[in-house]
Scaffold this motif. Sequence first.
Motif, PDB file in Angstrom:
ATOM      1  N   SER A  71     -21.016 -25.681 -44.415  1.00  0.00           N
ATOM      2  CA  SER A  71     -21.696 -24.563 -43.762  1.00  0.00           C
ATOM      3  C   SER A  71     -21.060 -24.291 -42.388  1.00  0.00           C
ATOM      4  O   SER A  71     -20.991 -23.154 -41.935  1.00  0.00           O
ATOM      5  CB  SER A  71     -23.194 -24.844 -43.615  1.00  0.00           C
ATOM      6  OG  SER A  71     -23.387 -26.069 -42.953  1.00  0.00           O
TER       7      SER A  71
ATOM      8  N   GLY B 285     -15.599 -23.708 -42.218  1.00  0.00           N
ATOM      9  CA  GLY B 285     -17.026 -23.369 -42.187  1.00  0.00           C
ATOM     10  C   GLY B 285     -17.246 -22.011 -42.816  1.00  0.00           C
ATOM     11  O   GLY B 285     -16.588 -21.042 -42.454  1.00  0.00           O
ATOM     12  N   VAL B 286     -18.179 -21.946 -43.773  1.00  0.00           N
ATOM     13  CA  VAL B 286     -18.347 -20.708 -44.534  1.00  0.00           C
ATOM     14  C   VAL B 286     -19.792 -20.194 -44.538  1.00  0.00           C
ATOM     15  O   VAL B 286     -20.142 -19.323 -45.325  1.00  0.00           O
ATOM     16  CB  VAL B 286     -17.858 -20.893 -46.000  1.00  0.00           C
ATOM     17  CG1 VAL B 286     -16.379 -21.207 -46.021  1.00  0.00           C
ATOM     18  CG2 VAL B 286     -18.644 -21.979 -46.720  1.00  0.00           C
ATOM     19  N   GLY B 287     -20.657 -20.745 -43.681  1.00  0.00           N
ATOM     20  CA  GLY B 287     -22.047 -20.297 -43.671  1.00  0.00           C
ATOM     21  C   GLY B 287     -22.879 -21.019 -44.716  1.00  0.00           C
ATOM     22  O   GLY B 287     -22.424 -21.975 -45.337  1.00  0.00           O
TER      23      GLY B 287
ATOM     24  N   ASP C 256     -24.083 -20.192 -47.693  1.00  0.00           N
ATOM     25  CA  ASP C 256     -23.822 -20.097 -49.132  1.00  0.00           C
ATOM     26  C   ASP C 256     -22.404 -20.592 -49.454  1.00  0.00           C
ATOM     27  O   ASP C 256     -21.487 -19.809 -49.704  1.00  0.00           O
ATOM     28  CB  ASP C 256     -24.023 -18.656 -49.611  1.00  0.00           C
ATOM     29  CG  ASP C 256     -24.255 -18.592 -51.114  1.00  0.00           C
ATOM     30  OD1 ASP C 256     -23.836 -19.535 -51.819  1.00  0.00           O
ATOM     31  OD2 ASP C 256     -24.843 -17.603 -51.575  1.00  0.00           O
TER      32      ASP C 256
ATOM     33  N   MET D 144     -20.950 -19.507 -52.920  1.00  0.00           N
ATOM     34  CA  MET D 144     -20.494 -18.122 -53.018  1.00  0.00           C
ATOM     35  C   MET D 144     -19.094 -17.960 -52.413  1.00  0.00           C
ATOM     36  O   MET D 144     -18.213 -17.345 -53.014  1.00  0.00           O
ATOM     37  CB  MET D 144     -21.471 -17.191 -52.289  1.00  0.00           C
ATOM     38  CG  MET D 144     -21.053 -15.728 -52.320  1.00  0.00           C
ATOM     39  SD  MET D 144     -21.928 -14.698 -51.145  1.00  0.00           S
ATOM     40  CE  MET D 144     -21.029 -15.027 -49.625  1.00  0.00           C
ATOM     41  N   VAL D 145     -18.891 -18.544 -51.244  1.00  0.00           N
ATOM     42  CA  VAL D 145     -17.589 -18.392 -50.588  1.00  0.00           C
ATOM     43  C   VAL D 145     -16.508 -19.163 -51.371  1.00  0.00           C
ATOM     44  O   VAL D 145     -15.365 -18.716 -51.453  1.00  0.00           O
ATOM     45  CB  VAL D 145     -17.652 -18.841 -49.117  1.00  0.00           C
ATOM     46  CG1 VAL D 145     -16.302 -18.669 -48.449  1.00  0.00           C
ATOM     47  CG2 VAL D 145     -18.693 -18.037 -48.360  1.00  0.00           C
TER      48      VAL D 145
ATOM     49  N   PHE E 268     -22.385 -11.309 -55.763  1.00  0.00           N
ATOM     50  CA  PHE E 268     -22.084 -11.771 -54.403  1.00  0.00           C
ATOM     51  C   PHE E 268     -20.884 -12.725 -54.453  1.00  0.00           C
ATOM     52  O   PHE E 268     -20.858 -13.672 -55.245  1.00  0.00           O
ATOM     53  CB  PHE E 268     -23.280 -12.517 -53.792  1.00  0.00           C
ATOM     54  CG  PHE E 268     -24.348 -11.621 -53.252  1.00  0.00           C
ATOM     55  CD1 PHE E 268     -24.075 -10.680 -52.271  1.00  0.00           C
ATOM     56  CD2 PHE E 268     -25.651 -11.715 -53.725  1.00  0.00           C
ATOM     57  CE1 PHE E 268     -25.073  -9.850 -51.767  1.00  0.00           C
ATOM     58  CE2 PHE E 268     -26.651 -10.896 -53.228  1.00  0.00           C
ATOM     59  CZ  PHE E 268     -26.358  -9.959 -52.245  1.00  0.00           C
ATOM     60  N   GLY E 269     -19.910 -12.460 -53.614  1.00  0.00           N
ATOM     61  CA  GLY E 269     -18.739 -13.335 -53.548  1.00  0.00           C
ATOM     62  C   GLY E 269     -17.654 -12.996 -54.562  1.00  0.00           C
ATOM     63  O   GLY E 269     -16.555 -13.545 -54.491  1.00  0.00           O
TER      64      GLY E 269
ATOM     65  N   LEU F  94     -22.228 -12.545 -43.737  1.00  0.00           N
ATOM     66  CA  LEU F  94     -21.199 -13.348 -43.056  1.00  0.00           C
ATOM     67  C   LEU F  94     -20.427 -12.593 -41.970  1.00  0.00           C
ATOM     68  O   LEU F  94     -19.671 -13.200 -41.223  1.00  0.00           O
ATOM     69  CB  LEU F  94     -20.228 -13.934 -44.078  1.00  0.00           C
ATOM     70  CG  LEU F  94     -20.717 -15.255 -44.678  1.00  0.00           C
ATOM     71  CD1 LEU F  94     -19.882 -15.642 -45.876  1.00  0.00           C
ATOM     72  CD2 LEU F  94     -20.678 -16.376 -43.655  1.00  0.00           C
TER      73      LEU F  94
ATOM     74  N   ARG G 216     -16.608 -12.588 -39.505  1.00  0.00           N
ATOM     75  CA  ARG G 216     -16.078 -13.923 -39.732  1.00  0.00           C
ATOM     76  C   ARG G 216     -15.389 -14.016 -41.105  1.00  0.00           C
ATOM     77  O   ARG G 216     -14.409 -14.733 -41.274  1.00  0.00           O
ATOM     78  CB  ARG G 216     -17.254 -14.897 -39.680  1.00  0.00           C
ATOM     79  CG  ARG G 216     -16.908 -16.323 -39.912  1.00  0.00           C
ATOM     80  CD  ARG G 216     -18.188 -17.132 -40.120  1.00  0.00           C
ATOM     81  NE  ARG G 216     -17.848 -18.498 -40.405  1.00  0.00           N
ATOM     82  CZ  ARG G 216     -17.758 -19.438 -39.486  1.00  0.00           C
ATOM     83  NH1 ARG G 216     -18.012 -19.156 -38.244  1.00  0.00           N
ATOM     84  NH2 ARG G 216     -17.415 -20.650 -39.802  1.00  0.00           N
ATOM     85  N   PHE G 217     -15.945 -13.248 -42.059  1.00  0.00           N
ATOM     86  CA  PHE G 217     -15.425 -13.308 -43.424  1.00  0.00           C
ATOM     87  C   PHE G 217     -13.975 -12.809 -43.488  1.00  0.00           C
ATOM     88  O   PHE G 217     -13.166 -13.347 -44.258  1.00  0.00           O
ATOM     89  CB  PHE G 217     -16.316 -12.466 -44.334  1.00  0.00           C
ATOM     90  CG  PHE G 217     -16.287 -12.905 -45.763  1.00  0.00           C
ATOM     91  CD1 PHE G 217     -16.774 -14.139 -46.129  1.00  0.00           C
ATOM     92  CD2 PHE G 217     -15.772 -12.079 -46.748  1.00  0.00           C
ATOM     93  CE1 PHE G 217     -16.751 -14.552 -47.447  1.00  0.00           C
ATOM     94  CE2 PHE G 217     -15.752 -12.488 -48.062  1.00  0.00           C
ATOM     95  CZ  PHE G 217     -16.239 -13.723 -48.412  1.00  0.00           C
TER      96      PHE G 217
ATOM     97  N   LEU H 298     -11.830 -15.556 -42.277  1.00  0.00           N
ATOM     98  CA  LEU H 298     -11.832 -16.639 -43.266  1.00  0.00           C
ATOM     99  C   LEU H 298     -10.827 -16.340 -44.397  1.00  0.00           C
ATOM    100  O   LEU H 298      -9.983 -17.186 -44.737  1.00  0.00           O
ATOM    101  CB  LEU H 298     -13.257 -16.727 -43.803  1.00  0.00           C
ATOM    102  CG  LEU H 298     -13.728 -17.872 -44.646  1.00  0.00           C
ATOM    103  CD1 LEU H 298     -15.241 -18.018 -44.457  1.00  0.00           C
ATOM    104  CD2 LEU H 298     -13.452 -17.645 -46.094  1.00  0.00           C
TER     105      LEU H 298
END
Lengths: 144, 155
Positions: A8, A63-65, A67, A70-71, B50-51, B73, B76-77, B80
């Motif tokens: 997370s 770190g992806v939060g 969920d 999902m990431v 989602f995702g 998110l 930040r996404f 990432l």
Amino acid sequence: MNIIFLGSTGVHQSLLAASVYIDPQSNRSCQTLPYFNDFQQDAGGHPIYIGRDHKGRRIHSLGVGSDVKMVGKTIDQLRIILDSSAEELQLVPIMIRSQRLISWLHQLARMSWLKPLSSYLIAGILNREYDNIRRQVPGFTDSE
Amino acid sequence: MKIIYHCFGGSHSSVTAAALHLGLLAKDRLPSPQELMALPYYDKTNNDDFGAIHYMGRDEQGNEIYVLGKKSLGNRFSHLLMGVAEILGKEDQILVINVMDRVNISMKLGGFTSRRIGIPVLGRPVVIQGTRQAFSSMANMVEVIKIRVLNLKQR
């Protein structure tokens, strides 16, 4: 070949897991790890390079939060879209019960005067979750 | 190059931006509700999406256009995904665009009612209205992105 430990946040449980993976004999105290509870580092959202394992693979923490699953799915699909093989990128999700609490305590680290308290509390939580984290690291089992 | 437009659900703003990019919607004319509903994925996704990175098509320059829903998110996404592409040595092959700053309150409320609560009969007219209100802003953003992509390719 790259291995990304997903959590997370990228500066707590996934960082500890990556460090344990690189050096199984490492001290379980996470407060001494580079980037531990580093708010600025995590806020950027970029994978954090931790080091190389004994096979020369590059190890990262990300770190992806909240969920993580999902990431993980998104990153896996991105790899396919970018024509990279599964061998080039392995994902290791690290999920613990107290990840929400850690994320909340991590917010305290924004303020430099509260960071020591934040680090102390999070280190205590990770110490309690250590066995659970270790079990999720590839190559480790309950008996180790 | 692969261009990924992302928003909360991958169902409205990112789909509209991708459709503008691909020329599925004319940039100089407000789309009708029927035209919006005819777009792939527009107000049609569910929680499993989602995702998931959905392919929308290929633009006139040969770029592949995708849409993605990433929940809350934020920007930040983008970092990432760009970071992962960098690890794979392919950061020059991808552009990740957050469309959330073009989303208005009608799109949020309508989208939430239609997709999250599951009452499209109430949410859909609101999200369509919101999409039409935000349309010129999204069209402008897509034009800027297209110029950026051209510049990136000329480097």
